[in-house]
Design a protein around this motif. Structure first.
Motif, PDB file in Angstrom:
ATOM      1  N   LYS A  87      70.546  21.526  12.593  1.00 12.06           N
ATOM      2  CA  LYS A  87      71.151  22.664  11.480  1.00 12.06           C
ATOM      3  C   LYS A  87      71.411  24.445  11.627  1.00 12.06           C
ATOM      4  N   VAL A  88      73.012  24.949  12.005  1.00 10.09           N
ATOM      5  CA  VAL A  88      73.416  25.943  12.788  1.00 10.09           C
ATOM      6  C   VAL A  88      72.600  26.995  11.218  1.00 10.09           C
ATOM      7  N   PRO A  89      71.856  28.087  11.768  1.00 13.51           N
ATOM      8  CA  PRO A  89      71.717  28.877   9.890  1.00 13.51           C
ATOM      9  C   PRO A  89      72.673  29.910   9.430  1.00 13.51           C
ATOM     10  N   THR A  90      72.993  30.055   8.232  1.00 15.85           N
ATOM     11  CA  THR A  90      73.690  31.224   8.709  1.00 15.85           C
ATOM     12  C   THR A  90      73.318  32.331   7.676  1.00 15.85           C
ATOM     13  N   VAL A  91      73.358  33.283   8.198  1.00 15.77           N
ATOM     14  CA  VAL A  91      73.628  34.949   7.563  1.00 15.77           C
ATOM     15  C   VAL A  91      74.296  35.021   6.340  1.00 15.77           C
ATOM     16  N   GLU A  92      73.683  35.184   5.041  1.00 18.46           N
ATOM     17  CA  GLU A  92      74.223  35.611   3.936  1.00 18.46           C
ATOM     18  C   GLU A  92      74.618  37.584   3.920  1.00 18.46           C
ATOM     19  N   ASN A  93      75.905  37.600   3.784  1.00 14.24           N
ATOM     20  CA  ASN A  93      76.227  39.069   4.112  1.00 14.24           C
ATOM     21  C   ASN A  93      75.342  39.723   2.795  1.00 14.24           C
ATOM     22  N   GLY A  94      74.592  41.151   3.250  1.00 13.91           N
ATOM     23  CA  GLY A  94      74.138  41.888   1.812  1.00 13.91           C
ATOM     24  C   GLY A  94      72.456  40.708   2.517  1.00 13.91           C
ATOM     25  N   SER A  95      72.055  39.990   2.845  1.00 11.30           N
ATOM     26  CA  SER A  95      70.994  39.586   2.416  1.00 11.30           C
ATOM     27  C   SER A  95      69.598  40.280   3.361  1.00 11.30           C
ATOM     28  N   ILE A  96      68.841  40.373   3.489  1.00  9.11           N
ATOM     29  CA  ILE A  96      67.618  40.552   4.650  1.00  9.11           C
ATOM     30  C   ILE A  96      66.741  39.559   5.270  1.00  9.11           C
ATOM     31  N   ALA A  97      66.298  39.736   6.128  1.00  8.44           N
ATOM     32  CA  ALA A  97      65.613  39.092   7.071  1.00  8.44           C
ATOM     33  C   ALA A  97      63.628  39.364   6.556  1.00  8.44           C
ATOM     34  N   ALA A  98      63.515  38.686   6.585  1.00  9.26           N
ATOM     35  CA  ALA A  98      61.573  38.212   5.714  1.00  9.26           C
ATOM     36  C   ALA A  98      61.076  39.248   7.148  1.00  9.26           C
ATOM     37  N   PRO A  99      59.892  39.497   6.110  1.00  9.97           N
ATOM     38  CA  PRO A  99      59.111  40.821   6.656  1.00  9.97           C
ATOM     39  C   PRO A  99      58.711  40.082   8.250  1.00  9.97           C
ATOM     40  N   SER A 100      58.113  40.667   9.255  1.00  9.93           N
ATOM     41  CA  SER A 100      57.284  39.851  10.687  1.00  9.93           C
ATOM     42  C   SER A 100      56.665  41.018  11.495  1.00  9.93           C
ATOM     43  N   GLU A 101      56.083  40.482  12.321  1.00 12.67           N
ATOM     44  CA  GLU A 101      55.321  41.868  13.175  1.00 12.67           C
ATOM     45  C   GLU A 101      56.758  43.033  13.780  1.00 12.67           C
ATOM     46  N   ARG A 102      57.813  41.685  13.636  1.00 17.12           N
ATOM     47  CA  ARG A 102      59.273  43.408  14.272  1.00 17.12           C
ATOM     48  C   ARG A 102      60.785  43.670  13.148  1.00 17.12           C
ATOM     49  N   THR A 103      59.812  42.833  12.147  1.00 19.12           N
ATOM     50  CA  THR A 103      60.519  43.054  11.217  1.00 19.12           C
ATOM     51  C   THR A 103      59.488  43.990   9.634  1.00 19.12           C
ATOM     52  N   PHE A 104      60.796  45.005   9.796  1.00 14.86           N
ATOM     53  CA  PHE A 104      60.630  46.276   8.250  1.00 14.86           C
ATOM     54  C   PHE A 104      61.083  45.834   7.402  1.00 14.86           C
ATOM     55  N   VAL A 105      60.361  45.503   5.980  1.00 13.86           N
ATOM     56  CA  VAL A 105      61.474  45.437   5.278  1.00 13.86           C
ATOM     57  C   VAL A 105      60.722  46.609   4.099  1.00 13.86           C
ATOM     58  N   TRP A 106      61.825  47.291   3.176  1.00 13.91           N
ATOM     59  CA  TRP A 106      62.175  48.026   2.278  1.00 13.91           C
ATOM     60  C   TRP A 106      63.030  48.058   1.518  1.00 13.91           C
ATOM     61  N   GLN A 107      62.399  48.200  -0.224  1.00 12.57           N
ATOM     62  CA  GLN A 107      63.474  48.221  -0.983  1.00 12.57           C
ATOM     63  C   GLN A 107      63.120  49.526  -2.210  1.00 12.57           C
ATOM     64  N   ALA A 108      64.045  49.842  -3.013  1.00 11.80           N
ATOM     65  CA  ALA A 108      63.686  50.326  -3.856  1.00 11.80           C
ATOM     66  C   ALA A 108      64.690  50.765  -5.205  1.00 11.80           C
ATOM     67  N   ALA A 109      64.758  50.445  -6.305  1.00 11.57           N
ATOM     68  CA  ALA A 109      64.777  50.774  -7.584  1.00 11.57           C
ATOM     69  C   ALA A 109      66.306  51.311  -7.978  1.00 11.57           C
ATOM     70  N   ARG A 110      66.273  53.385  -6.690  1.00 10.41           N
ATOM     71  CA  ARG A 110      66.818  54.064  -7.796  1.00 10.41           C
ATOM     72  C   ARG A 110      68.087  53.905  -6.672  1.00 10.41           C
ATOM     73  N   PRO A 111      69.072  54.208  -6.490  1.00 11.24           N
ATOM     74  CA  PRO A 111      70.376  54.887  -5.352  1.00 11.24           C
ATOM     75  C   PRO A 111      70.022  55.501  -4.794  1.00 11.24           C
TER      76      PRO A 111
END
Length: 357
Positions: free
Chosen positions: A203-227
């Motif tokens: 199955k060909v994967p799909t990337v949803e607009n506004g989604s994020i990638a999973a954290p990994s050795e090469r991927t930094f993930v960040w979030q904030a509850a304030r604008p």
């Protein structure tokens, strides 16, 4: 149904060699469709279909508008359907030129009831992959045949090829390249030869607009509850994408309170657009129009005052400094003692008429 394998990649020579290997593996009941786009600027493309024993079809496609994907979509399905109709072939391999939109081509093929896309395979030159993925070169600056108005970056072309693929064939087993492309598409099957990739049926994967990638050795993930503070974020953009290959996410900017914004970056090129309203501003019967990943995240992290308003961002790249990125992004968030109404919004001119959704 005739199984179709789509082959993509930046380097024409390597992609062509892999195409030849796939045709050889398919044997006498395989067909390879190739495009000569060297005269694209004059509105002419040559399409050739051949088997291991010789050419079975050749057509010169003329266009008023020189576009690789347009040239393919206008005649490819018809050709593949005619190949399926003779019932002499078990597989068709399509060598997609660099500028072609593989996702759009695959979608069009799947609309024909006599055809099915078995797999999308991309080819990667490990000698140039990191520079291509993290750089700022545009496709037209490389002399790659494409439409005159094609403003895509090389990084976007390569990332899109990786994200739409089931498998990648690397020129050699370079660990750094393997790790990077796997971070961009964790579902990717990675090989150094195309052996065994025909009939993959993944199955060909799909990337949803506004989604994020999973954290990994090469991927930094960040979030904030304030604008975000719009000016501080705008000033930090160049530093945030330095050394990155792919960035994805949802943004809440203080001066864009009603708009859920998307972040898409490819190398040093950033696109920020309007995805639509927040769930908090929508009646429940319209929530189905919002992406499933955002709905799922919002259900888990709904804020009693702000609802689903929040920012989520993932950055994938080479030698990223997670601590520095964390501090820089945290510093771009609007502080509790800062008011919104006097702020200048440098993003506003770019968001007018956005169709990011």
């Amino acid at each position: 149904m005739l199984p179709v394998t789509l082959l993509t990649g930046l380097d024409d020579g390597f992609r062509g060699a892999v195409a030849g290997n796939l045709l050889a593996a398919a044997g006498p009941r395989g067909v390879l469709v190739e495009y000569d786009v060297s005269a694209l600027s004059t509105g002419s493309v040559v399409r050739v279909a051949r088997t291991a024993t010789g050419v079975i079809d050749r057509e010169v496609i003329t266009m008023d508008h020189p576009c690789v994907s347009c040239a393919m979509r206008g005649s490819l399905v018809q050709l593949l359907a005619s190949i399926a109709a003779v019932e002499q072939y078990d597989v068709a391999i399509v060598n997609v030129p660099t500028a072609g939109d593989t996702h759009a081509i695959a979608t069009e093929i799947e609309h024909d009831t006599d055809l099915t896309v078995d797999a999308v395979i991309t080819t990667v030159d490990t000698a140039t992959a990191t520079a291509d993925l993290t750089g700022e070169d545009l496709i037209r600056e490389r002399g790659i045949p494409t439409a005159a108005e094609d403003g895509r970056a090389i990084a976007e072309v390569v990332v899109r090829q990786l994200e739409s693929a089931n498998a990648a064939v690397l020129t050699d087993d370079d660990e750094s390249t393997r790790t990077l492309v796997q971070a961009i598409n964790p579902q990717l099957l990675i090989r150094t030869t195309p052996a065994g990739l025909l009939g993959l049926r993944r199955k060909v994967p799909t990337v949803e607009n506004g989604s994020i990638a999973a954290p990994s050795e090469r991927t930094f993930v960040w979030q904030a509850a304030r604008p975000f503070h719009p000016e501080r974020l705008y000033d930090a953009l160049e530093d945030l994408v330095a050394g990155t290959a792919r960035g994805r996410g949802t943004l809440w900017i203080a001066t864009q309170h009603r708009s859920r914004l998307s972040w898409d970056s490819f190398g040093t090129n950033i696109s920020i657009g309007i995805l639509g309203p927040w769930l908090a501003d929508l009646p429940a019967d319209r929530w189905a129009a919002v992406g499933q990943q955002h709905q799922a995240r919002s259900a888990l992290e709904w804020h009693p005052e702000y609802g689903d308003r929040a920012s989520y961002l993932s950055l994938t790249g080479v030698a990223l400094d997670a601590r520095e990125l964390q501090e820089r992004l945290d510093g771009c968030v609007l502080r509790a003692d800062e008011a919104v109404h006097p702020l200048t919004d440098p993003f506003a001119p770019y968001l007018e008429g956005s169709t990011a959704a």
